[in-house]
Scaffold this motif. Sequence first.
Motif, mmCIF file in Angstrom:
data_model
loop_
_atom_site.group_PDB
_atom_site.id
_atom_site.type_symbol
_atom_site.label_atom_id
_atom_site.label_comp_id
_atom_site.label_asym_id
_atom_site.label_seq_id
_atom_site.Cartn_x
_atom_site.Cartn_y
_atom_site.Cartn_z
ATOM 1 N N PHE A 169 0.834 -1.188 0.000
ATOM 2 C CA PHE A 169 0.000 0.000 0.000
ATOM 3 C C PHE A 169 0.879 1.252 0.000
ATOM 4 C CE2 PHE A 169 -2.432 -3.387 1.826
ATOM 5 C CZ PHE A 169 -3.750 -3.165 1.467
ATOM 6 N N PHE A 170 0.550 2.199 -0.866
ATOM 7 C CA PHE A 170 1.138 3.536 -0.842
ATOM 8 C C PHE A 170 -0.014 4.475 -0.485
ATOM 9 C CE2 PHE A 170 3.782 1.180 -3.825
ATOM 10 C CZ PHE A 170 5.076 1.562 -3.492
ATOM 11 N N ILE A 171 0.046 5.084 0.694
ATOM 12 C CA ILE A 171 -1.061 5.914 1.161
ATOM 13 C C ILE A 171 -0.610 7.364 1.280
ATOM 14 C CG2 ILE A 171 -2.856 6.190 2.892
ATOM 15 C CD1 ILE A 171 -2.866 3.469 1.452
ATOM 16 N N PHE A 172 -1.103 8.202 0.373
ATOM 17 C CA PHE A 172 -0.834 9.631 0.397
ATOM 18 C C PHE A 172 -1.888 10.322 1.273
ATOM 19 C CE2 PHE A 172 1.297 8.101 -3.354
ATOM 20 C CZ PHE A 172 2.417 8.914 -3.509
ATOM 21 N N ASN A 173 -1.960 11.624 1.179
ATOM 22 C CA ASN A 173 -2.935 12.382 1.955
ATOM 23 C C ASN A 173 -4.362 11.997 1.551
ATOM 24 O OD1 ASN A 173 -4.530 14.278 3.258
ATOM 25 N ND2 ASN A 173 -3.210 16.004 2.778
ATOM 26 N N LEU A 174 -5.144 11.572 2.527
ATOM 27 C CA LEU A 174 -6.559 11.301 2.335
ATOM 28 C C LEU A 174 -7.325 12.262 3.243
ATOM 29 C CD1 LEU A 174 -6.441 7.401 2.371
ATOM 30 C CD2 LEU A 174 -7.035 8.819 0.393
ATOM 31 N N TYR A 175 -8.090 13.193 2.640
ATOM 32 C CA TYR A 175 -8.724 14.249 3.412
ATOM 33 C C TYR A 175 -9.875 13.739 4.271
ATOM 34 C CZ TYR A 175 -6.149 17.281 0.202
ATOM 35 O OH TYR A 175 -5.165 17.880 -0.517
ATOM 36 N N LEU A 176 -10.612 12.755 3.776
ATOM 37 C CA LEU A 176 -11.807 12.301 4.482
ATOM 38 C C LEU A 176 -11.472 11.247 5.531
ATOM 39 C CD1 LEU A 176 -14.330 12.098 1.514
ATOM 40 C CD2 LEU A 176 -13.986 13.945 3.145
ATOM 41 N N PRO A 177 -11.984 11.402 6.749
ATOM 42 C CA PRO A 177 -11.672 10.446 7.823
ATOM 43 C C PRO A 177 -12.124 9.032 7.521
ATOM 44 C CG PRO A 177 -13.424 11.981 8.483
ATOM 45 C CD PRO A 177 -12.829 12.514 7.223
ATOM 46 N N GLN A 178 -13.224 8.870 6.757
ATOM 47 C CA GLN A 178 -13.690 7.518 6.450
ATOM 48 C C GLN A 178 -12.726 6.771 5.533
ATOM 49 O OE1 GLN A 178 -15.305 10.395 5.749
ATOM 50 N NE2 GLN A 178 -16.715 10.191 3.998
ATOM 51 N N ASP A 179 -11.988 7.529 4.704
ATOM 52 C CA ASP A 179 -10.991 6.896 3.836
ATOM 53 C C ASP A 179 -9.769 6.462 4.640
ATOM 54 O OD1 ASP A 179 -12.445 7.113 1.447
ATOM 55 O OD2 ASP A 179 -11.780 9.170 1.139
ATOM 56 N N ARG A 180 -9.338 7.317 5.570
ATOM 57 C CA ARG A 180 -8.214 6.937 6.431
ATOM 58 C C ARG A 180 -8.594 5.754 7.320
ATOM 59 N NH1 ARG A 180 -8.067 12.570 6.858
ATOM 60 N NH2 ARG A 180 -8.825 12.557 9.009
ATOM 61 N N LYS A 181 -9.832 5.761 7.812
ATOM 62 C CA LYS A 181 -10.312 4.660 8.646
ATOM 63 C C LYS A 181 -10.290 3.352 7.873
ATOM 64 C CE LYS A 181 -14.363 3.047 11.232
ATOM 65 N NZ LYS A 181 -15.771 3.340 11.623
ATOM 66 N N LYS A 182 -10.704 3.400 6.598
ATOM 67 C CA LYS A 182 -10.701 2.195 5.764
ATOM 68 C C LYS A 182 -9.301 1.628 5.629
ATOM 69 C CE LYS A 182 -12.207 -0.866 2.778
ATOM 70 N NZ LYS A 182 -13.092 -1.982 3.187
ATOM 71 N N MET A 183 -8.310 2.491 5.431
ATOM 72 C CA MET A 183 -6.936 2.025 5.276
ATOM 73 C C MET A 183 -6.374 1.472 6.584
ATOM 74 S SD MET A 183 -5.951 2.264 2.090
ATOM 75 C CE MET A 183 -7.455 1.273 2.046
ATOM 76 N N VAL A 184 -6.745 2.079 7.701
ATOM 77 C CA VAL A 184 -6.309 1.565 8.999
ATOM 78 C C VAL A 184 -6.906 0.180 9.242
ATOM 79 C CG1 VAL A 184 -6.488 1.879 11.503
ATOM 80 C CG2 VAL A 184 -5.919 3.826 10.034
ATOM 81 N N GLU A 185 -8.192 0.038 8.962
ATOM 82 C CA GLU A 185 -8.863 -1.250 9.155
ATOM 83 C C GLU A 185 -8.295 -2.320 8.239
ATOM 84 O OE1 GLU A 185 -13.276 0.409 10.499
ATOM 85 O OE2 GLU A 185 -12.940 -0.301 8.448
ATOM 86 N N THR A 186 -7.937 -1.939 7.024
ATOM 87 C CA THR A 186 -7.428 -2.912 6.052
ATOM 88 C C THR A 186 -6.029 -3.392 6.416
ATOM 89 O OG1 THR A 186 -8.732 -1.952 4.253
ATOM 90 C CG2 THR A 186 -6.834 -3.296 3.628
ATOM 91 N N THR A 187 -5.169 -2.461 6.793
ATOM 92 C CA THR A 187 -3.764 -2.794 7.049
ATOM 93 C C THR A 187 -3.469 -3.145 8.500
ATOM 94 O OG1 THR A 187 -3.154 -0.494 7.481
ATOM 95 C CG2 THR A 187 -3.062 -1.251 5.172
ATOM 96 N N GLY A 188 -4.281 -2.615 9.425
ATOM 97 C CA GLY A 188 -4.007 -2.808 10.845
ATOM 98 C C GLY A 188 -2.996 -1.824 11.400
#
Length: 217
Positions: A169-188
């Motif tokens: 995963f390459f995760i750049f700036n994601l402005y919306l909290p639901q998008d950041r939450k999705k990446m946290v849940e996916t990767t741990g």
Amino acid sequence: MIGLNKNKFYIESDAHVLVAGATGTGKSYLAEEYLRGYKNVVKLDTKLEVDERRKNDLSPWRGLKEGKDFEVCRTFEEVTQSNYNKIIYAPVFEEHTEESFDDFFNWIYARQNTILWIDELMSIGTVHKYPRGLHRLMIMGRSKGIGVWSCTQRPSGIPSIVPANSKYFFIFNLYLPQDRKKMVETTGFDELNQIPEGHNFWFCKMGAEKPVLAVLG
């Protein structure tokens, strides 16, 4: 923060990769730079970036020469007849359909030993509806030597089969909290709640102890 050198941090050609970030953060540039060095790459250009590049007298693929290093195809028929290792498929409007994308994904599966680069995954489908051919690539593509690089601005709205089967995963700036939450849940990795600045990004490998804050070097 480290400088991520694409030669040092090699990604297997059959690995699935998700690149997420808001517009202008650098996700397309990263994918373009990384994938230029692989032999067999097919880009699905649903945003028609090809036309923007040509309008500004730029190569549709930075660092490569059209007609020598890669070919641009406008129809699926042209794609199937191409003899180039690298192809940019910038489909005409009539081929922006689930059926056409399904045919394209099935062709990638039959081609084998190919990296598929999708420039905006939400152009292909949503959490609940997407081509079955994409499902097959994500589940069985590695057995055919196929890796899928998916770019998106909104990871919370993409087909869940993609992040669930991605290794890097390459995760750049994601402005919306639901998008950041999705990446946290996916990767741990809780670190992904921290927004990287500028063109910095989080580099994550599933199974690693923690992500790395990096910039493309």
